[in-house]
Scaffold this motif. Structure first.
Motif, PDB file in Angstrom:
ATOM      1  N   ASP A  90       0.837  -1.192   0.000  1.00 54.95           N
ATOM      2  CA  ASP A  90       0.000   0.000   0.000  1.00 54.95           C
ATOM      3  C   ASP A  90       0.876   1.248   0.000  1.00 54.95           C
ATOM      4  OD1 ASP A  90       0.949   0.300   2.598  1.00 54.95           O
ATOM      5  OD2 ASP A  90      -0.900  -0.381   3.541  1.00 54.95           O
ATOM      6  N   VAL A  91       0.216   2.408  -0.063  1.00 57.12           N
ATOM      7  CA  VAL A  91       0.974   3.649  -0.219  1.00 57.12           C
ATOM      8  C   VAL A  91       1.906   3.894   0.966  1.00 57.12           C
ATOM      9  CG1 VAL A  91      -0.896   5.028   0.806  1.00 57.12           C
ATOM     10  CG2 VAL A  91       0.754   6.128  -0.710  1.00 57.12           C
ATOM     11  N   ASN A  92       1.474   3.540   2.174  1.00 55.40           N
ATOM     12  CA  ASN A  92       2.339   3.745   3.345  1.00 55.40           C
ATOM     13  C   ASN A  92       3.603   2.895   3.257  1.00 55.40           C
ATOM     14  OD1 ASN A  92       0.526   5.547   4.530  1.00 55.40           O
ATOM     15  ND2 ASN A  92      -0.620   3.906   5.520  1.00 55.40           N
ATOM     16  N   GLU A  93       3.437   1.673   2.790  1.00 56.98           N
ATOM     17  CA  GLU A  93       4.591   0.783   2.679  1.00 56.98           C
ATOM     18  C   GLU A  93       5.562   1.271   1.604  1.00 56.98           C
ATOM     19  OE1 GLU A  93       6.889  -2.447   3.882  1.00 56.98           O
ATOM     20  OE2 GLU A  93       5.096  -1.560   4.768  1.00 56.98           O
ATOM     21  N   LEU A  94       5.010   1.714   0.465  1.00 59.24           N
ATOM     22  CA  LEU A  94       5.882   2.209  -0.607  1.00 59.24           C
ATOM     23  C   LEU A  94       6.582   3.499  -0.195  1.00 59.24           C
ATOM     24  CD1 LEU A  94       3.781   1.521  -3.834  1.00 59.24           C
ATOM     25  CD2 LEU A  94       5.667   0.190  -2.893  1.00 59.24           C
ATOM     26  N   GLU A  95       5.866   4.366   0.529  1.00 61.95           N
ATOM     27  CA  GLU A  95       6.513   5.598   0.998  1.00 61.95           C
ATOM     28  C   GLU A  95       7.615   5.288   2.011  1.00 61.95           C
ATOM     29  OE1 GLU A  95       3.297   7.976   2.403  1.00 61.95           O
ATOM     30  OE2 GLU A  95       2.847   8.820   0.417  1.00 61.95           O
ATOM     31  N   ARG A  96       7.404   4.248   2.827  1.00 60.58           N
ATOM     32  CA  ARG A  96       8.457   3.851   3.779  1.00 60.58           C
ATOM     33  C   ARG A  96       9.695   3.408   3.033  1.00 60.58           C
ATOM     34  NH1 ARG A  96      10.681  -0.677   5.635  1.00 60.58           N
ATOM     35  NH2 ARG A  96       9.308  -2.034   4.405  1.00 60.58           N
ATOM     36  N   ILE A  97       9.501   2.608   1.991  1.00 61.79           N
ATOM     37  CA  ILE A  97      10.649   2.119   1.223  1.00 61.79           C
ATOM     38  C   ILE A  97      11.324   3.278   0.485  1.00 61.79           C
ATOM     39  CG2 ILE A  97      11.337   0.607  -0.673  1.00 61.79           C
ATOM     40  CD1 ILE A  97       8.942  -1.183   0.083  1.00 61.79           C
ATOM     41  N   ALA A  98      10.482   4.144  -0.112  1.00 62.14           N
ATOM     42  CA  ALA A  98      11.040   5.260  -0.879  1.00 62.14           C
ATOM     43  C   ALA A  98      11.843   6.206   0.003  1.00 62.14           C
ATOM     44  CB  ALA A  98       9.910   6.023  -1.572  1.00 62.14           C
ATOM     45  N   ALA A  99      11.440   6.355   1.266  1.00 61.90           N
ATOM     46  CA  ALA A  99      12.140   7.261   2.177  1.00 61.90           C
ATOM     47  C   ALA A  99      13.489   6.706   2.617  1.00 61.90           C
ATOM     48  CB  ALA A  99      11.269   7.532   3.411  1.00 61.90           C
ATOM     49  N   SER A 100      13.689   5.403   2.434  1.00 62.39           N
ATOM     50  CA  SER A 100      14.945   4.768   2.824  1.00 62.39           C
ATOM     51  C   SER A 100      15.882   4.784   1.621  1.00 62.39           C
ATOM     52  CB  SER A 100      14.692   3.326   3.288  1.00 62.39           C
ATOM     53  OG  SER A 100      15.903   2.674   3.559  1.00 62.39           O
ATOM     54  N   HIS A 101      16.651   5.870   1.491  1.00 60.11           N
ATOM     55  CA  HIS A 101      17.447   6.070   0.281  1.00 60.11           C
ATOM     56  C   HIS A 101      18.510   5.005   0.087  1.00 60.11           C
ATOM     57  CE1 HIS A 101      15.453   9.862  -0.342  1.00 60.11           C
ATOM     58  NE2 HIS A 101      15.769  10.259   0.887  1.00 60.11           N
ATOM     59  N   GLU A 102      18.867   4.317   1.159  1.00 61.45           N
ATOM     60  CA  GLU A 102      19.883   3.278   1.020  1.00 61.45           C
ATOM     61  C   GLU A 102      19.292   1.980   0.505  1.00 61.45           C
ATOM     62  OE1 GLU A 102      21.828   2.861   4.726  1.00 61.45           O
ATOM     63  OE2 GLU A 102      22.601   4.905   4.787  1.00 61.45           O
ATOM     64  N   SER A 103      17.983   1.876   0.557  1.00 63.94           N
ATOM     65  CA  SER A 103      17.332   0.642   0.133  1.00 63.94           C
ATOM     66  C   SER A 103      17.475   0.469  -1.376  1.00 63.94           C
ATOM     67  CB  SER A 103      15.856   0.670   0.516  1.00 63.94           C
ATOM     68  OG  SER A 103      15.168  -0.362  -0.166  1.00 63.94           O
ATOM     69  N   PRO A 104      17.778  -0.748  -1.832  1.00 67.18           N
ATOM     70  CA  PRO A 104      17.890  -0.969  -3.281  1.00 67.18           C
ATOM     71  C   PRO A 104      16.558  -0.792  -4.002  1.00 67.18           C
ATOM     72  CG  PRO A 104      17.983  -3.050  -2.082  1.00 67.18           C
ATOM     73  CD  PRO A 104      18.089  -1.962  -1.060  1.00 67.18           C
ATOM     74  N   GLY A 105      15.469  -0.850  -3.240  1.00 73.81           N
ATOM     75  CA  GLY A 105      14.166  -0.710  -3.888  1.00 73.81           C
ATOM     76  C   GLY A 105      13.561   0.667  -3.764  1.00 73.81           C
ATOM     77  N   ALA A 106      14.330   1.640  -3.207  1.00 70.45           N
ATOM     78  CA  ALA A 106      13.778   2.976  -2.990  1.00 70.45           C
ATOM     79  C   ALA A 106      13.300   3.591  -4.298  1.00 70.45           C
ATOM     80  CB  ALA A 106      14.816   3.872  -2.315  1.00 70.45           C
ATOM     81  N   GLU A 107      14.124   3.488  -5.345  1.00 64.87           N
ATOM     82  CA  GLU A 107      13.752   4.109  -6.617  1.00 64.87           C
ATOM     83  C   GLU A 107      12.543   3.422  -7.232  1.00 64.87           C
ATOM     84  OE1 GLU A 107      15.613   5.510 -10.910  1.00 64.87           O
ATOM     85  OE2 GLU A 107      16.890   4.460  -9.449  1.00 64.87           O
ATOM     86  N   ILE A 108      12.511   2.106  -7.181  1.00 64.37           N
ATOM     87  CA  ILE A 108      11.363   1.393  -7.773  1.00 64.37           C
ATOM     88  C   ILE A 108      10.084   1.741  -7.015  1.00 64.37           C
ATOM     89  CG2 ILE A 108      11.521  -0.758  -6.428  1.00 64.37           C
ATOM     90  CD1 ILE A 108      10.879  -2.267  -8.954  1.00 64.37           C
ATOM     91  N   ALA A 109      10.176   1.916  -5.692  1.00 61.98           N
ATOM     92  CA  ALA A 109       8.987   2.290  -4.918  1.00 61.98           C
ATOM     93  C   ALA A 109       8.492   3.661  -5.342  1.00 61.98           C
ATOM     94  CB  ALA A 109       9.300   2.268  -3.424  1.00 61.98           C
ATOM     95  N   MET A 110       9.431   4.609  -5.518  1.00 61.94           N
ATOM     96  CA  MET A 110       9.035   5.953  -5.950  1.00 61.94           C
ATOM     97  C   MET A 110       8.397   5.911  -7.333  1.00 61.94           C
ATOM     98  SD  MET A 110      12.020   8.527  -4.554  1.00 61.94           S
ATOM     99  CE  MET A 110      13.425   7.576  -5.154  1.00 61.94           C
ATOM    100  N   ARG A 111       8.964   5.112  -8.213  1.00 61.61           N
ATOM    101  CA  ARG A 111       8.421   5.018  -9.572  1.00 61.61           C
ATOM    102  C   ARG A 111       7.024   4.392  -9.581  1.00 61.61           C
ATOM    103  NH1 ARG A 111      11.604   8.209 -12.911  1.00 61.61           N
ATOM    104  NH2 ARG A 111      13.809   7.788 -12.546  1.00 61.61           N
ATOM    105  N   VAL A 112       6.828   3.406  -8.722  1.00 61.15           N
ATOM    106  CA  VAL A 112       5.505   2.766  -8.660  1.00 61.15           C
ATOM    107  C   VAL A 112       4.469   3.757  -8.131  1.00 61.15           C
ATOM    108  CG1 VAL A 112       4.127   0.976  -7.513  1.00 61.15           C
ATOM    109  CG2 VAL A 112       6.370   0.411  -8.473  1.00 61.15           C
ATOM    110  N   LEU A 113       4.853   4.563  -7.142  1.00 59.05           N
ATOM    111  CA  LEU A 113       3.931   5.588  -6.648  1.00 59.05           C
ATOM    112  C   LEU A 113       3.565   6.559  -7.761  1.00 59.05           C
ATOM    113  CD1 LEU A 113       5.518   6.335  -3.147  1.00 59.05           C
ATOM    114  CD2 LEU A 113       3.243   5.366  -3.557  1.00 59.05           C
TER     115      LEU A 113
END
Length: 921
Positions: free
Chosen positions: A597-620
């Protein structure tokens, strides 16, 4: 042999709601669906027990909208409209009704009722029981594969087995899921394959066997649209197959043995029926003499003189000028008349006038047909008055300032009559009267009000014109039937008006009706007629641009993910993020699918070190663009009126119980405000050549009203100085001002006014509940007036059952004394905000009612008010009038509360001008 009956409770609820008239119980709560559901359940639990012998019975309900299917596909059921406003508060009462019969009422979070029914049916069949599913739902027909199970449609008194599936879908129940997957489902938003309907789906499945076989064969099919669609939508077809499949392995929340039907204990059922005042059902228990279905009354209704029941045979059909002259003369002599129009459709900007009805007294009503007969030029037409000749006689009456015209939802009739050159005035509107008296207690449609206040069940429109393919236009209805229906509308309107007119002064509602709402009916009718110009090509360009951006985002996302997958599938997205990319902290639901959900994707996107941060932002970004395209740029093009080239939204004066206007067809109030893409959509709303769009917006009006109503000196002084209120709050709460503390202060300022809880604020600010509570406590320490206001408002609401705005608008909250905690807390939050939000609505309504006379007095005849959106008014202004219009509009809005209410804070109005709505911001 044990025989288990499984009741599809949702189907029962909606059938009860739509089949029976809308009623309220003795507490003023909407209860029509509750009464109907209770009656239907009694028949099953008692009469079927005697006649057919079910040994076990349970009602299965949907626990919530979000299930494991939403995790598979985030658009599942995304387009379903919300439940009717008056049905929502009846859901907990329906659960109470089930338990009053001492019957299991089963629901489980994360699962649909269909899955629970399938699981219970499978478990019962495994023990050798017989099973009957009480439903007509096509998805449940997939269960009819076993000899021990059937379905019962109680509305049609029809039992269904496998042959019913073959008859309806052309395949047996074992293949039904394959057909449903290919054809999709618009109601549940199961995508399916475009262009494949039930017949084509059945043909394909009968030929190839299942979805996978059809998709495998697609490349070899003859070239054509079917082949292209099957190839292009293969993944959606596979996803659809999973969506329509019933889960039959859900852990059973309650054992089968506890569903035994051993009669109905009297005590809990009697208590439930007495609580709601269902006298006719109490009679079945031997409590009272036989009585009709409940005669609900408004808790504040005044004693009325006895009126005869509606006598449809007394209504007259007026087909000659002499008779019409007599009705007009009698109306002029009396000084008031109820009116109603009959038309060819629901959209007043497209529908044509078919007839007019009048009422002068109970059962003294008539119908004047003007355009009945078939559309074929050779079709026989009944004897009726010439439309133009009749309107020439009616116009002086309807425009006579000495005759009050009374309507129900009169805005519609005003638009219809204005289009044929009749400007109705003066007027009263019984739907607005009802809203100003009883907002929050029940709905305000004519059928519900007739049942509530007159104990009368109105003729249903569908009973007049029919349904489905055989449905007639009203102009095709015979005159006798049309007269009974149309004249009843005017008669009922008059009877309701007589009651409401007497109640207004006694209950202190005259002020809000006369000073705010009644004048607005004609204003909004004119706004709807004006509409606003929309640049179709601009919308089309946006849609094409969104298509390109969406496709580009999909390419980027697939590249980041290391391969293609269905982005709209939460399951596939979750697997990519948490399995393939190894992101930590994923959480799974009961179905085993990761939350995306949006909260989960925003959590991932906010973690800039996460390898999935960019993909989460793009999905949003992908989700936002997809929604904007589907909801706005594509749909708005279809809603442009072909005759005017403009969009004509419809405003409801009774849609929000706080008094705010609501907008539909299209809903212009939900266009995103603060995003660039939202601004691009507003750019498509443009002015005619030689004109500009002017947008005038109240600045922080609810905070200003809070400062006045809660008497907060610090806030009042800050607004008087013109300070930034969010900066002030940040300094007060956090001791320092920066971008982060101001943003937090802004959230807190508005959240407090909505009665937010510590958990709600914690979620918004991403802090712990204890930290959020500390912020709330600090806020109340710095602004103690807000705390007193909240306490005083809740005390008043609990003592009186309603809140009031500064102008006297009442909003009732019957759930404030609910024993169910979340219902009571929800009512408390709404009650805290209602006086402030309602006063804000009252002020902008007063500005709207004063605007046209003020513009006319200034000679600004070309300036037109087009839209009202939240705290904003939108105008179309000739370029030559802009400077003068700006001054008048700002003055009218800034002083709208006066002289009725003198505020301690100034009302600030921000004005922007541009070629489009977007440019005006």
């Amino acid at each position: 042999m044990p025989h288990l009956y499984l009741v599809d409770g949702s189907g029962y609820i909606f059938r009860a709601y739509h089949v029976l008239p809308k009623l309220t119980n003795q507490h003023g709560e909407p209860a029509g669906a509750v009464y109907g559901y209770t009656t239907m359940l009694w028949k099953l639990a008692k009469e079927l027990h005697e006649a057919d012998g079910p040994t076990h019975l349970a009602v299965i309900l949907d626990a919530a909208e979000h299930t494991f299917r939403n995790e598979m596909y985030d658009q599942y059921k995304a387009h379903r409209p919300p439940a009717p406003e008056d049905l929502v508060p009846q859901f907990p009462m329906i659960r109470d009704a089930t338990r009053a019969f001492s019957l299991p009422c089963i629901e489980e979070a994360g699962w649909e009722a269909d899955d629970l029914i399938a699981s219970y049916a499978k478990a019962a069949l495994a023990q050798g029981w017989q099973v009957t599913v009480i439903s007509s739902d096509k998805d449940l027909m997939q269960l009819l594969t076993e000899p021990g199970i059937d379905m019962l449609d109680t509305m049609r008194d029809r039992r269904m087995g496998p042959e019913a599936v073959v008859e309806k879908f052309g395949v047996g129940p074992e293949k039904l899921g394959e057909v449903l997957a290919l054809m999709g489902d618009a109601v549940d938003n199961v995508p399916g394959v475009p262009g494949v309907g039930p017949k084509t789906a059945a043909k394909l499945i009968n030929e190839y066997g299942d979805v996978e076989a059809v998709l495998a064969a697609a490349p070899g099919m003859k070239p054509g649209k079917l082949r292209e669609n099957l190839i292009a939508n293969a993944e959606m077809a596979r996803l659809s197959r999973k969506l329509v499949e019933l889960a039959s392995d859900v852990p059973l929340p309650q054992p089968l043995e506890e569903m035994a039907l051993d009669g109905i204990p009297e005590a809990p059922l009697r208590a439930f029926l007495e609580h709601h005042g269902f006298k006719s059902l109490l009679a079945k228990l031997g409590q009272v003499a036989d009585a009709p279905a409940p005669t609900p009354v408004s808790p504040t209704a005044l004693p009325q003189a006895e009126e005869p029941p509606c006598d449809h045979d007394s209504y007259a059909t007026v087909t000659d000028e002499a008779a019409l002259d007599r009705w007009i003369a009698e109306a002029r002599h009396q000084g008031y008349v109820a009116i109603d129009t009959e038309t060819t459709g629901k959209d007043p900007m497209l529908a044509e006038l078919v007839g007019v009805s009048l009422a002068l007294a109970p059962n003294r009503a008539c119908y004047i047909p003007l355009a009945h007969g078939g559309t074929d030029m050779f079709a026989e037409k009944p004897v009726q008055l010439d439309r133009d000749a009749a309107l020439a006689k009616l116009r002086p009456l309807l425009e006579d300032p000495g005759v009050l015209k009374i309507g129900h939802n009169l805005k519609y009739d005003l638009i219809i009559l204005a289009r044929v050159g009749v400007d109705v005035a003066p007027y009263d509107d019984s739907i607005v009267m009802s809203f100003d008296l009883d907002a929050g207690l029940h709905g305000h449609g004519m059928d519900e009000l007739a049942a509530t206040h007159l104990s009368h069940s109105c003729i249903a429109y569908k009973d007049v014109v029919g349904t489905g393919k055989k449905q007639l236009g009203f102009h095709e209805v015979d005159l006798r039937t049309a007269t009974r229906y149309a004249a009843e509308d005017a008669d009922v309107t008059l009877r309701l008006w007589r009651r409401f007119r007497a109640r207004l002064p006694v209950e202190g509602s005259t002020r809000i009706y006369e000073m705010v709402d009644r004048p607005l009916v004609a204003v909004i009718a004119r706004m709807e007629r004006h509409g606003i110009k929309v640049d179709r090509e601009r919308l089309a360009q946006l849609s094409r641009g969104f298509d390109t951006e969406i496709a580009a985002l999909e390419t980027v996302i697939h590249g980041l993910a290391g391969g293609p997958f269905t982005i709209g599938s939460p399951k596939q997205l979750g697997d990519v993020l948490f399995e393939r990319m190894g992101i930590k902290g994923g959480r799974k639901g009961k179905s085993g699918v990761y939350s995306t959900d949006v909260n989960e994707l925003e959590r991932i996107a906010a973690s800039h070190e996460s390898p999935g941060a960019e993909i989460a932002m793009r999905v949003l970004d992908w989700r936002q663009l997809t929604k904007l395209k589907n909801t706005y740029t594509d749909t708005l093009q279809e809603q442009i009126n072909p005759a005017t080239g403009r969009v004509h939204t419809s405003y409801s004066l009774t849609g929000a119980q706080t008094g705010r206007l609501s907008s539909t067809d299209p809903n212009l109030q939900n266009i995103p405000i603060r995003t660039e893409t939202g601004r691009q959509i507003r750019d498509a709303f443009v002015a005619e050549p030689g004109n500009v769009i002017l947008a005038a917006d109240y600045s922080q009006i609810e905070l200003r009203l809070a400062a006045h109503m809660a008497d907060v000196p610090a806030l009042k002084e800050a607004f008087a100085r013109g300070d930034d209120i969010h900066s002030l709050t940040a300094q007060e709460l956090f001791g320092e001002l920066n971008r982060d503390t101001r943003a937090r202060a802004k959230t807190i300022n508005f959240a407090i006014l909505y009665g937010i809880s510590r958990w709600g604020l914690a979620g918004r600010l991403a802090v712990t509940p204890d930290e959020a509570q500390a912020m709330i406590d600090r806020y109340f320490e710095r602004f103690p007036g807000i705390s007193r206001y909240i306490a005083d408002t809740l005390t008043h609401a609990r003592d009186n059952g309603f809140t009031q705005t500064l102008f006297g608008r009442k909003t009732h909250f019957p759930r404030l004394k609910s024993k169910v905690q979340h219902e009571r807390q929800g009512a408390e939050r709404a009650a805290i905000n209602a006086p402030i939000q309602g006063t804000s609505a009252d002020i902008i309504k007063r500005a709207m009612a004063r605007m046209e006379p003020a513009l006319a007095e200034a000679g600004l005849t070309g300036t037109r008010m087009l839209l009202q959106v939240h705290d904003e008014l939108v105008f179309e202004v000739p370029q030559a009038e802009v400077d003068a219009a700006r001054v008048v509009i700002e003055r009218v809005m800034a002083t709208a509360a006066e002289p009725a209410v003198k505020l301690d804070v100034p009302l600030a109005v921000e004005i922007g001008v541009g070629e489009s709505w977007g440019a005006a911001h």
